[in-house]
Scaffold this active site. Structure first.
Site, PDB file in Angstrom:
ATOM      1  N   ASP A 271     -39.580  60.566 -31.100  1.00  0.00           N
ATOM      2  CA  ASP A 271     -40.250  61.857 -31.289  1.00  0.00           C
ATOM      3  C   ASP A 271     -39.351  62.974 -30.760  1.00  0.00           C
ATOM      4  O   ASP A 271     -38.737  62.853 -29.690  1.00  0.00           O
ATOM      5  CB  ASP A 271     -41.589  61.881 -30.552  1.00  0.00           C
ATOM      6  CG  ASP A 271     -42.362  63.156 -30.798  1.00  0.00           C
ATOM      7  OD1 ASP A 271     -43.016  63.236 -31.859  1.00  0.00           O
ATOM      8  OD2 ASP A 271     -42.299  64.065 -29.955  1.00  0.00           O
ATOM      9  N   ASN A 279     -40.573  75.550 -34.496  1.00  0.00           N
ATOM     10  CA  ASN A 279     -41.280  76.113 -35.660  1.00  0.00           C
ATOM     11  C   ASN A 279     -41.862  77.482 -35.333  1.00  0.00           C
ATOM     12  O   ASN A 279     -41.808  78.408 -36.158  1.00  0.00           O
ATOM     13  CB  ASN A 279     -42.395  75.165 -36.098  1.00  0.00           C
ATOM     14  CG  ASN A 279     -41.871  74.003 -36.931  1.00  0.00           C
ATOM     15  OD1 ASN A 279     -40.816  74.099 -37.557  1.00  0.00           O
ATOM     16  ND2 ASN A 279     -42.606  72.907 -36.937  1.00  0.00           N
ATOM     17  N   HIS A 284     -40.624  77.579 -39.951  1.00  0.00           N
ATOM     18  CA  HIS A 284     -40.644  76.204 -40.451  1.00  0.00           C
ATOM     19  C   HIS A 284     -39.347  75.839 -41.194  1.00  0.00           C
ATOM     20  O   HIS A 284     -38.947  74.661 -41.181  1.00  0.00           O
ATOM     21  CB  HIS A 284     -41.852  76.006 -41.372  1.00  0.00           C
ATOM     22  CG  HIS A 284     -43.148  75.952 -40.620  1.00  0.00           C
ATOM     23  ND1 HIS A 284     -43.586  74.830 -39.956  1.00  0.00           N
ATOM     24  CD2 HIS A 284     -44.099  76.910 -40.414  1.00  0.00           C
ATOM     25  CE1 HIS A 284     -44.757  75.068 -39.389  1.00  0.00           C
ATOM     26  NE2 HIS A 284     -45.092  76.333 -39.656  1.00  0.00           N
ATOM     27  N   ASP A 288     -37.330  72.595 -40.433  1.00  0.00           N
ATOM     28  CA  ASP A 288     -36.917  71.600 -41.427  1.00  0.00           C
ATOM     29  C   ASP A 288     -35.427  71.298 -41.324  1.00  0.00           C
ATOM     30  O   ASP A 288     -34.997  70.148 -41.481  1.00  0.00           O
ATOM     31  CB  ASP A 288     -37.242  72.105 -42.833  1.00  0.00           C
ATOM     32  CG  ASP A 288     -38.743  72.127 -43.111  1.00  0.00           C
ATOM     33  OD1 ASP A 288     -39.494  71.492 -42.341  1.00  0.00           O
ATOM     34  OD2 ASP A 288     -39.144  72.782 -44.094  1.00  0.00           O
ATOM     35  N   GLU A 314     -42.508  65.241 -36.772  1.00  0.00           N
ATOM     36  CA  GLU A 314     -41.238  65.125 -36.072  1.00  0.00           C
ATOM     37  C   GLU A 314     -41.019  63.723 -35.519  1.00  0.00           C
ATOM     38  O   GLU A 314     -40.146  63.524 -34.662  1.00  0.00           O
ATOM     39  CB  GLU A 314     -41.168  66.164 -34.937  1.00  0.00           C
ATOM     40  CG  GLU A 314     -42.158  65.950 -33.817  1.00  0.00           C
ATOM     41  CD  GLU A 314     -43.491  66.622 -34.062  1.00  0.00           C
ATOM     42  OE1 GLU A 314     -44.222  66.833 -33.080  1.00  0.00           O
ATOM     43  OE2 GLU A 314     -43.810  66.942 -35.228  1.00  0.00           O
TER      44      GLU A 314
END
Length: 402
Positions: A271, A279, A284, A288, A314
């Site tokens: 993680d 974000n 975002h 990404d 994630e």
């Protein structure tokens, strides 16, 4: 003037009369005294000679008559045989001319054409004329093909239904099915050729071949599209890694296979720490970009036999078949250290990232997929509770020292 035959007949009759008279006289003279016979002896010799000559001439006449009869009979038989031969030849030519397919005849040695029916002349667009010598090899497109046919015939092997490419006198090329047989007449070998134009069939075959080839191309394209769709269904569109659907399909099979081999399977639940802040701070799109860079690094960091998936959001999942607990823990620790110091360029922003990793091992922490995944997930949350940027092993095991 009487003919020679009548003359010979008169002479023979005269000699016969003279011979009869001589015999009569001889009977009379036999009773006379010897002195009376001496003057008549020459006459008796002449009579005997005339008698013998008459007999010879009669035999010759009979022989001449027999020979004349034999000559007339022989001439009659020859006339009859010639008529039958001419009639037979006429019938054969009529049959050949009326044949529903092209027929041609040539000499085997030189290939000179000596006969072609109307259909053959129409097919090859030329007429066979005495003053215009034609050879069968002039109508083959490939000389090697003609030589192969000729060799087969010279070896005594008839040619049946052979596909060859021919050409007309104007150069039009076409496919033909030929059948050839060899016959001998007066010490000369001839070849009788039956020809069937199969150009239309060949065109249909080519069209069918082209259609099949086109169909195969379409099928290949469809299969590629289907493969792409299957790949898309199993791949994460953002990172290009396998997705959770693929993991759900493959994990049970890998666990069962390795269990049958009595070997372990390590699983890592990975993680990205505080990813929500990225974000929220950079948007975002920047998030990404960070996930894409992390996915590429994970794919390069592990072995080709390992399976890296994007589990969701994630979170990433790594499957290490055949790895021991110690080896998997060392690999996870190395990953944490590398990512901790790795700068990430995301849309012009230089960012840093840390990872929290939960580690479980099958069959130590479970033999089925659900149990092993749950154990790794619980270890991940323990790593987060303990401060993140670390590796935790599943329950009932103390974290190994790095």
């Amino acid at each position: 003037m009487p003919s020679s035959t009548a003359a010979w007949s008169s002479i023979g009759g005269f000699i016969g009369l003279q011979a009869g008279a001589a015999l009569v006289c001889a009977g009379c003279v036999a009773a006379l005294p010897p002195d009376w016979l001496r003057p008549g002896l020459p006459l008796l010799g002449q009579a005997a000679a005339l008698l013998a000559g008459g007999a010879w001439l009669g035999g010759r006449r009979r022989e001449e008559a027999r020979l004349r009869r034999a000559n007339r009979e022989l001439a009659a038989r020859m006339d009859e045989h010639s008529g039958q031969l001419a009639e037979s030849e006429a019938r054969l030519r009529l049959l050949a001319d009326a044949a529903p397919f092209p027929l041609a005849m040539n000499r085997l040695a030189g290939g000179e054409l000596i006969y072609a029916n109307a259909r053959a002349e129409q097919l090859f667009a030329t007429r066979l004329q005495p003053e215009r010598a034609l050879r069968v090899q002039d109508f083959y497109v490939d000389p090697a093909e003609r030589e192969a046919v000729s060799q087969s015939l010279r070896a005594g092997k008839p040619v049946q239904g052979r596909e060859v490419k021919l050409k007309s006198a104007q150069g039009r090329e076409f496919w033909a099915l030929i059948s050839c047989s060899v016959v001998k007449n007066e010490q000369v070998w001839y070849v009788i050729n039956g020809i069937n134009d199969i150009s239309e069939r060949k065109r249909l075959e080519q069209r069918l071949h082209d259609a099949n080839a086109s169909l195969r191309r379409h099928v290949d394209e469809i299969e590629l599209l289907q493969q792409g769709l299957r790949e898309q269904a199993l791949r994460d569109p953002l990172t290009g890694l396998f997705n959770r659907r693929h993991l759900d399909e493959i994990l049970p099979r890998v666990l069962a296979h390795m269990l049958a081999l009595h070997r372990g399977v390590a699983v890592l639940m990975v993680d990205a720490d505080h990813f929500k802040r990225i974000n929220d701070s950079y948007g975002h799109r920047c998030g990404d970009a960070v996930l894409t860079a992390l996915g590429a690094y994970l794919s390069d960091h592990f072995r080709s036999g390992d399976i890296v998936c994007r589990y969701g959001g994630e979170e990433f999942f790594v499957l290490l078949p055949g790895a021991s607990l110690e080896a998997a823990h060392a690999k996870a620790e190395g990953l944490c250290r590398a990512v901790r110091t790795m700068p990430i360029d995301a849309l012009g922003h230089s960012l840093s990232l840390t990872l929290s990793i939960g580690l479980a091992l099958s069959p130590l922490h479970g033999e089925d997929a659900e149990t092993v995944v749950r154990a790794a997930d619980e270890a991940l949350y323990r790593a987060k509770r303990q401060g993140r940027d670390q590796v935790c092993v599943a329950d009932q095991f103390q974290p190994l020292q790095s």
